[in-house]
Write a protein that holds these residues in place. Sequence first.
Motif, PDB file in Angstrom:
ATOM      1  N   PRO A  26      44.266  39.550  37.536  1.00 57.54           N
ATOM      2  CA  PRO A  26      43.135  38.655  37.742  1.00 57.54           C
ATOM      3  C   PRO A  26      43.554  37.359  38.421  1.00 57.54           C
ATOM      4  CG  PRO A  26      43.529  39.065  35.395  1.00 57.54           C
ATOM      5  CD  PRO A  26      44.545  39.808  36.153  1.00 57.54           C
ATOM      6  N   LYS A  27      42.668  36.859  39.267  1.00 59.53           N
ATOM      7  CA  LYS A  27      42.884  35.589  39.952  1.00 59.53           C
ATOM      8  C   LYS A  27      42.051  34.531  39.234  1.00 59.53           C
ATOM      9  CE  LYS A  27      41.857  33.218  44.228  1.00 59.53           C
ATOM     10  NZ  LYS A  27      41.012  33.256  45.406  1.00 59.53           N
ATOM     11  N   LYS A  28      42.687  33.454  38.800  1.00 55.20           N
ATOM     12  CA  LYS A  28      41.998  32.388  38.080  1.00 55.20           C
ATOM     13  C   LYS A  28      41.464  31.352  39.068  1.00 55.20           C
ATOM     14  CE  LYS A  28      42.738  29.019  34.400  1.00 55.20           C
ATOM     15  NZ  LYS A  28      43.708  28.503  33.445  1.00 55.20           N
ATOM     16  N   THR A  29      40.176  30.999  38.927  1.00 54.02           N
ATOM     17  CA  THR A  29      39.528  30.000  39.763  1.00 54.02           C
ATOM     18  C   THR A  29      38.811  28.995  38.864  1.00 54.02           C
ATOM     19  OG1 THR A  29      39.174  31.615  41.530  1.00 54.02           O
ATOM     20  CG2 THR A  29      37.810  29.649  41.587  1.00 54.02           C
ATOM     21  N   THR A  30      38.959  27.717  39.179  1.00 51.16           N
ATOM     22  CA  THR A  30      38.270  26.655  38.435  1.00 51.16           C
ATOM     23  C   THR A  30      37.395  25.862  39.396  1.00 51.16           C
ATOM     24  OG1 THR A  30      40.101  26.509  36.872  1.00 51.16           O
ATOM     25  CG2 THR A  30      38.574  24.658  36.931  1.00 51.16           C
ATOM     26  N   LEU A  31      36.130  25.665  39.014  1.00 44.06           N
ATOM     27  CA  LEU A  31      35.180  24.902  39.816  1.00 44.06           C
ATOM     28  C   LEU A  31      34.666  23.722  38.999  1.00 44.06           C
ATOM     29  CD1 LEU A  31      33.031  27.900  41.088  1.00 44.06           C
ATOM     30  CD2 LEU A  31      34.763  26.682  42.396  1.00 44.06           C
TER      31      LEU A  31
ATOM     32  N   VAL B  25      52.898  52.202  41.993  1.00 47.68           N
ATOM     33  CA  VAL B  25      52.361  51.738  40.707  1.00 47.68           C
ATOM     34  C   VAL B  25      52.590  50.236  40.553  1.00 47.68           C
ATOM     35  CG1 VAL B  25      52.678  51.878  38.199  1.00 47.68           C
ATOM     36  CG2 VAL B  25      52.494  53.961  39.559  1.00 47.68           C
ATOM     37  N   THR B  26      53.779  49.755  40.910  1.00 50.59           N
ATOM     38  CA  THR B  26      54.080  48.327  40.815  1.00 50.59           C
ATOM     39  C   THR B  26      53.176  47.525  41.741  1.00 50.59           C
ATOM     40  OG1 THR B  26      56.372  48.839  40.284  1.00 50.59           O
ATOM     41  CG2 THR B  26      55.914  46.606  41.041  1.00 50.59           C
ATOM     42  N   TYR B  27      52.975  47.995  42.966  1.00 57.89           N
ATOM     43  CA  TYR B  27      52.112  47.314  43.924  1.00 57.89           C
ATOM     44  C   TYR B  27      50.682  47.251  43.408  1.00 57.89           C
ATOM     45  CZ  TYR B  27      49.208  46.542  48.006  1.00 57.89           C
ATOM     46  OH  TYR B  27      48.262  46.048  48.860  1.00 57.89           O
ATOM     47  N   LEU B  28      50.159  48.345  42.925  1.00 60.49           N
ATOM     48  CA  LEU B  28      48.794  48.386  42.419  1.00 60.49           C
ATOM     49  C   LEU B  28      48.621  47.504  41.190  1.00 60.49           C
ATOM     50  CD1 LEU B  28      47.891  52.157  42.869  1.00 60.49           C
ATOM     51  CD2 LEU B  28      47.075  50.198  44.215  1.00 60.49           C
ATOM     52  N   ALA B  29      49.601  47.444  40.323  1.00 59.35           N
ATOM     53  CA  ALA B  29      49.520  46.594  39.134  1.00 59.35           C
ATOM     54  C   ALA B  29      49.423  45.132  39.531  1.00 59.35           C
ATOM     55  CB  ALA B  29      50.729  46.828  38.233  1.00 59.35           C
TER      56      ALA B  29
ATOM     57  N   LEU C 298      38.868  36.489  38.324  1.00 58.69           N
ATOM     58  CA  LEU C 298      38.291  37.472  39.217  1.00 58.69           C
ATOM     59  C   LEU C 298      39.159  38.715  39.194  1.00 58.69           C
ATOM     60  CD1 LEU C 298      37.515  35.003  42.104  1.00 58.69           C
ATOM     61  CD2 LEU C 298      35.991  35.769  40.306  1.00 58.69           C
ATOM     62  N   HIS C 299      38.539  39.846  38.992  1.00 58.62           N
ATOM     63  CA  HIS C 299      39.272  41.102  38.831  1.00 58.62           C
ATOM     64  C   HIS C 299      39.153  42.017  40.025  1.00 58.62           C
ATOM     65  CE1 HIS C 299      40.279  40.358  34.629  1.00 58.62           C
ATOM     66  NE2 HIS C 299      39.093  39.812  34.550  1.00 58.62           N
ATOM     67  N   CYS C 300      38.928  41.444  41.165  1.00 54.67           N
ATOM     68  CA  CYS C 300      38.845  42.286  42.350  1.00 54.67           C
ATOM     69  C   CYS C 300      39.454  41.562  43.542  1.00 54.67           C
ATOM     70  CB  CYS C 300      37.396  42.644  42.667  1.00 54.67           C
ATOM     71  SG  CYS C 300      36.432  41.293  43.350  1.00 54.67           S
TER      72      CYS C 300
ATOM     73  N   GLY D 154      29.471  37.332  34.536  1.00 49.30           N
ATOM     74  CA  GLY D 154      29.538  38.131  35.750  1.00 49.30           C
ATOM     75  C   GLY D 154      29.273  37.291  36.975  1.00 49.30           C
ATOM     76  N   GLY D 155      29.107  37.966  38.083  1.00 47.26           N
ATOM     77  CA  GLY D 155      28.847  37.290  39.341  1.00 47.26           C
ATOM     78  C   GLY D 155      28.674  38.299  40.448  1.00 47.26           C
ATOM     79  N   THR D 156      28.373  37.777  41.635  1.00 41.90           N
ATOM     80  CA  THR D 156      28.229  38.620  42.816  1.00 41.90           C
ATOM     81  C   THR D 156      29.012  38.004  43.963  1.00 41.90           C
ATOM     82  OG1 THR D 156      26.249  37.464  43.610  1.00 41.90           O
ATOM     83  CG2 THR D 156      25.886  39.330  42.125  1.00 41.90           C
ATOM     84  N   GLY D 157      29.145  38.758  45.042  1.00 45.15           N
ATOM     85  CA  GLY D 157      29.852  38.255  46.221  1.00 45.15           C
ATOM     86  C   GLY D 157      31.299  37.937  45.891  1.00 45.15           C
ATOM     87  N   LYS D 158      31.727  36.720  46.195  1.00 44.50           N
ATOM     88  CA  LYS D 158      33.116  36.318  45.943  1.00 44.50           C
ATOM     89  C   LYS D 158      33.434  36.206  44.456  1.00 44.50           C
ATOM     90  CE  LYS D 158      33.929  34.179  50.370  1.00 44.50           C
ATOM     91  NZ  LYS D 158      34.382  33.026  51.123  1.00 44.50           N
ATOM     92  N   PHE D 159      32.409  36.262  43.613  1.00 40.50           N
ATOM     93  CA  PHE D 159      32.617  36.189  42.165  1.00 40.50           C
ATOM     94  C   PHE D 159      32.303  37.520  41.468  1.00 40.50           C
ATOM     95  CE2 PHE D 159      31.807  31.825  43.537  1.00 40.50           C
ATOM     96  CZ  PHE D 159      32.965  31.235  43.099  1.00 40.50           C
ATOM     97  N   ARG D 160      32.320  38.600  42.223  1.00 43.45           N
ATOM     98  CA  ARG D 160      32.072  39.925  41.646  1.00 43.45           C
ATOM     99  C   ARG D 160      33.076  40.196  40.528  1.00 43.45           C
ATOM    100  NH1 ARG D 160      32.414  43.065  46.186  1.00 43.45           N
ATOM    101  NH2 ARG D 160      30.235  42.647  46.586  1.00 43.45           N
ATOM    102  N   PHE D 161      32.602  40.701  39.425  1.00 45.82           N
ATOM    103  CA  PHE D 161      33.405  41.029  38.235  1.00 45.82           C
ATOM    104  C   PHE D 161      33.994  39.784  37.553  1.00 45.82           C
ATOM    105  CE2 PHE D 161      33.973  44.961  40.836  1.00 45.82           C
ATOM    106  CZ  PHE D 161      33.217  45.781  40.036  1.00 45.82           C
TER     107      PHE D 161
END
Length: 183
Positions: A31-36, A22-26, A180-182, A144-151
């Motif tokens: 989410p990973k934050k990305t700024t462009l 459970v700890t590993y999955l959490a 990014l949530h994936c 939203g987004g696709t590819g590397k920006f999915r979700f």
Amino acid sequence: MATNLVPKRLKNLFLVLVLANVTYLAKATEPKKTTLSLYFHDTPDRCDFNVKAIPVTRIAGKAWNVPKTGTVIVTEDLITKTSGQNSAEVGRAKGMYVTAGSNGLDSQVSISIEFTDEEYKGSTIEIQGISNQFMPGAEVSVVGGTGKFRFARGYATFATHHLDIPNRYAIIRCEITVQLHCC
């Protein structure tokens, strides 16, 4: 009296494994934050850079003019890493703006950023919202987004970096912050 079929040590080991999982999955789903930081090269009614922003419809009897409510503009802008005209292309902004609101300054923005550079090639970021065209730091949603920006979820801000009114050429700086949530 019922007998205990599972030894206490085995129960404890099972409990520890479940908690570790459970700890590993959490942590894996945080989410990973990305700024462009990107630059849109906006060239209305011109074909420089093989991009353009073209009004396609308006209110009958009114002159073509971006700040007129009801004007619809379809766009395909070159996107670069820096503001220079010779900067490397990282993608294209494809979509439309609809001038909305009685003041003529607000636009309903619906844009797909399609990446063409190696790092994000084939991925997209979808942007939507109301943007005041002349307010620095106008903010819209990343929906939203696709590819590397999915979700992807987040926001984008726009600010005019360069404006050449006689040549109808503008460079718009776009700062995108997404979570990014994936992956």
